[in-house]
Structure formats: C-alpha cells, structure tokens
Enzyme design. Structure first.
Site, PDB file in Angstrom:
ATOM      1  N   GLU A  44      -7.466 -70.152  13.372  1.00 53.80           N
ATOM      2  CA  GLU A  44      -8.060 -68.923  12.817  1.00 53.80           C
ATOM      3  C   GLU A  44      -9.375 -68.669  13.540  1.00 53.80           C
ATOM      4  OE1 GLU A  44      -9.549 -66.899   8.596  1.00 53.80           O
ATOM      5  OE2 GLU A  44      -9.544 -69.076   8.780  1.00 53.80           O
ATOM      6  N   GLU A  69     -15.447 -70.921  14.115  1.00 51.51           N
ATOM      7  CA  GLU A  69     -16.517 -70.089  13.540  1.00 51.51           C
ATOM      8  C   GLU A  69     -17.768 -70.207  14.407  1.00 51.51           C
ATOM      9  OE1 GLU A  69     -17.092 -67.803  11.016  1.00 51.51           O
ATOM     10  OE2 GLU A  69     -19.152 -67.933  11.749  1.00 51.51           O
ATOM     11  N   ASN A  98     -17.561 -70.024  20.028  1.00 50.24           N
ATOM     12  CA  ASN A  98     -17.274 -68.596  20.101  1.00 50.24           C
ATOM     13  C   ASN A  98     -15.802 -68.406  20.493  1.00 50.24           C
ATOM     14  OD1 ASN A  98     -17.139 -65.839  20.788  1.00 50.24           O
ATOM     15  ND2 ASN A  98     -19.308 -65.839  21.331  1.00 50.24           N
ATOM     16  N   ASP A 120     -15.095 -58.837  11.899  1.00 52.95           N
ATOM     17  CA  ASP A 120     -16.152 -57.826  11.868  1.00 52.95           C
ATOM     18  C   ASP A 120     -15.613 -56.518  12.457  1.00 52.95           C
ATOM     19  OD1 ASP A 120     -17.943 -59.715  10.820  1.00 52.95           O
ATOM     20  OD2 ASP A 120     -18.334 -60.506  12.816  1.00 52.95           O
ATOM     21  N   LYS A 124     -18.816 -48.714  15.487  1.00 54.34           N
ATOM     22  CA  LYS A 124     -19.278 -47.775  16.533  1.00 54.34           C
ATOM     23  C   LYS A 124     -18.380 -47.885  17.768  1.00 54.34           C
ATOM     24  CE  LYS A 124     -24.024 -47.494  15.106  1.00 54.34           C
ATOM     25  NZ  LYS A 124     -25.198 -48.351  15.003  1.00 54.34           N
ATOM     26  N   GLU A 194     -12.262 -65.521   1.567  1.00 50.18           N
ATOM     27  CA  GLU A 194     -13.415 -65.147   0.722  1.00 50.18           C
ATOM     28  C   GLU A 194     -13.556 -63.622   0.650  1.00 50.18           C
ATOM     29  OE1 GLU A 194     -14.373 -67.468   3.344  1.00 50.18           O
ATOM     30  OE2 GLU A 194     -14.411 -69.242   2.065  1.00 50.18           O
ATOM     31  N   TYR A 195     -13.479 -62.984   1.826  1.00 55.39           N
ATOM     32  CA  TYR A 195     -13.651 -61.529   1.864  1.00 55.39           C
ATOM     33  C   TYR A 195     -12.511 -60.818   1.143  1.00 55.39           C
ATOM     34  CZ  TYR A 195     -17.745 -61.196   4.863  1.00 55.39           C
ATOM     35  OH  TYR A 195     -19.025 -61.247   5.343  1.00 55.39           O
ATOM     36  N   GLU A 196     -11.329 -61.379   1.273  1.00 50.59           N
ATOM     37  CA  GLU A 196     -10.158 -60.761   0.632  1.00 50.59           C
ATOM     38  C   GLU A 196     -10.348 -60.727  -0.884  1.00 50.59           C
ATOM     39  OE1 GLU A 196      -6.619 -62.596   1.989  1.00 50.59           O
ATOM     40  OE2 GLU A 196      -5.285 -61.420   0.694  1.00 50.59           O
TER      41      GLU A 196
END
Ligand code: SAM
Length: 218
Positions: A44, A69, A98, A120, A124, A194-196
């Site tokens: 992931e 991460e 990275n 993320d 833009k 977590e975001y989900e």
C-alpha cells in the site's frame, strides 16, 4: 496525513528493524527471504497510520503485506499498533520511504498488487503530476508489478476518482471493478482505512476501482 512532530518516533522506529525495515533497497529482489516464504506480496502506497494494511494482513495470513508511508510521525502509529498485537503480525512490514522510489526497493514482478487508499487529491491542475494515479506513477507501478498486475484504489474525492478513471483508461488498463458507493453493498471483505471511516461517517460515498495492466495495449 501529518500529525504533530513526535520526537520519540525515530528511536522507536530504530528499535524495531524487524518491522520497519531500515534499508529497504538492500532487500530488493529478496522480500521472500524477509518474510521467510514465497507468498504473494501486496503493498500500500501512502499507508498512513496503517489501519488498512494491518487489517488486511490479519485477514489474509497467506499474503505478505508492506505499508509505505512518507512521514515518521504517521508511520510510527502503525508501528505502535503492530507492537500491541500479541504475537505480532508476521506477514506485515513497514517502509518509511517515498513511493516515487518504488523501483529502488522492488524488482519487476516482485509486488503482486498495489493498493492506493485516500491518496492526497492535489486538486490544482498544475499539481496533477503529484497525484498517485498520474501516468508517471502508473508507469512506476508497472515496473514492480507482474504482467497483468492490479491496482486497487479507494477515495472519497470525486474529482480524484474521475481523474483516475481517465488516467488508468488512457494508460490502457482494464477496469475490472468500479463502485461509486462502496458501502452501499456493505461488502464484508472491505477493510476500512482511517480516512474511509472519517468520511463515510459524514455520509460521503466512497469510490473504488480495480484496474489491471494489459500486456497488449492498444
Ligand atoms: N491511506 C490512509 C487512509 O486512507 O486513511 C492515509 C490517507 S492520507 C490522505 C495519505 C497518506 O499518504 C499520508 O499519510 C501521506 O503522508 C502519504 N503519502 C503521500 N504521498 C506519499 C508518497 N509519495 N509516498 C509515501 N506516502 C505518501
């Protein structure tokens, strides 16, 4: 995802090289030795605090997992959760690197599947190249996945999802699965990130796709 600076994070990470691999470039081509088996490897990119990859590793003990991460302050939370598990999680490792450097850590075909969760969005237009589903990243993932390898992607961000559908299609990938409301079907196999959890609690739909590289692109 950034959290406040944790001065103790570096020491805890250094103390657990068996989980958070310190020089991953040295393991390139040898991850099966790290895990001590020849099971498939799923990674992931942008693992955050690790809820997804930890859940997946526990749910699928015959698959090896690596969570990648960028930030110490974030990945250290994943490390703490793993340390709290009685007996550890033998089929899971973490890399604080990275994702753009993936080819330094993995040989072609060494990774069997790549997950992107709530990446993320970089809304833009001038930042489009930073989106983890931009074609430069799709090319990078292709360099570590086998022929017909797959990317599985979830997001709450409609703009990023629309962009990603176009990006993988223009790249010549096959869309094997698309959902515009993942939770509507309440799939029992789904491990929430977590975001989900945060966004679905607010009533936002979760988008998901599976895209497969094609050997003979048109
Ligand atoms: N996947 C987690 C989730 O769904 O809860 C975290 C989502 S968070 C919005 C995105 C995470 O990806 C952040 O923790 C960020 O630091 C990480 N990230 C962004 N770009 C990265 C990169 N190039 N390599 C590794 N991690 C990255």
């Amino acid at each position: 995802m950034r959290t406040r600076f944790k001065p103790w994070a570096a020491d805890l990470m250094k103390a657990h090289p068996e989980i958070l691999i310190p020089n991953p470039e040295q393991q390139k081509g040898k991850w099966h030795e790290v895990f001590g088996n020849n099971n498939p490897l799923h990674i992931e990119a942008g693992t955050g605090k690790g809820r997804f990859i930890i859940g997946m590793a526990k749910q699928n003990p015959s698959i090896n997992y690596i969570g990648i991460e960028l930030f110490d302050s974030v990945i250290v939370s994943a490390l703490e959760t793993i340390l709290e598990e009685e007996g550890g999680i033998p089929n899971l490792r973490l890399l604080r690197v990275n994702a753009k450097d993936l080819t330094e850590f993995f040989e072609k075909g060494e990774v069997d599947r790549l997950y992107l969760n709530f990446s993320d969005p970089w809304p833009k237009k001038r930042h489009a190249k930073r989106r983890l589903t931009h074609d430069t990243f799709l090319k990078l993932y292709e360099s570590v996945l086998p022929e017909n390898g797959e990317i599985h992607f979830k997001t709450d961000n409609r703009g990023l999802f629309e962009y990603s559908l176009t990006s993988v299609s223009e790249y010549g990938m096959l869309l094997k699965y698309v959902s515009l409301d993942l939770h509507a079907g309440d799939p029992e196999w789904n491990i929430m990130t977590e975001y989900e959890e945060k966004f679905s609690k607010k009533g936002q739909p979760i988008y998901r796709l599976e895209a497969q590289y094609q050997t003979n692109k048109a």
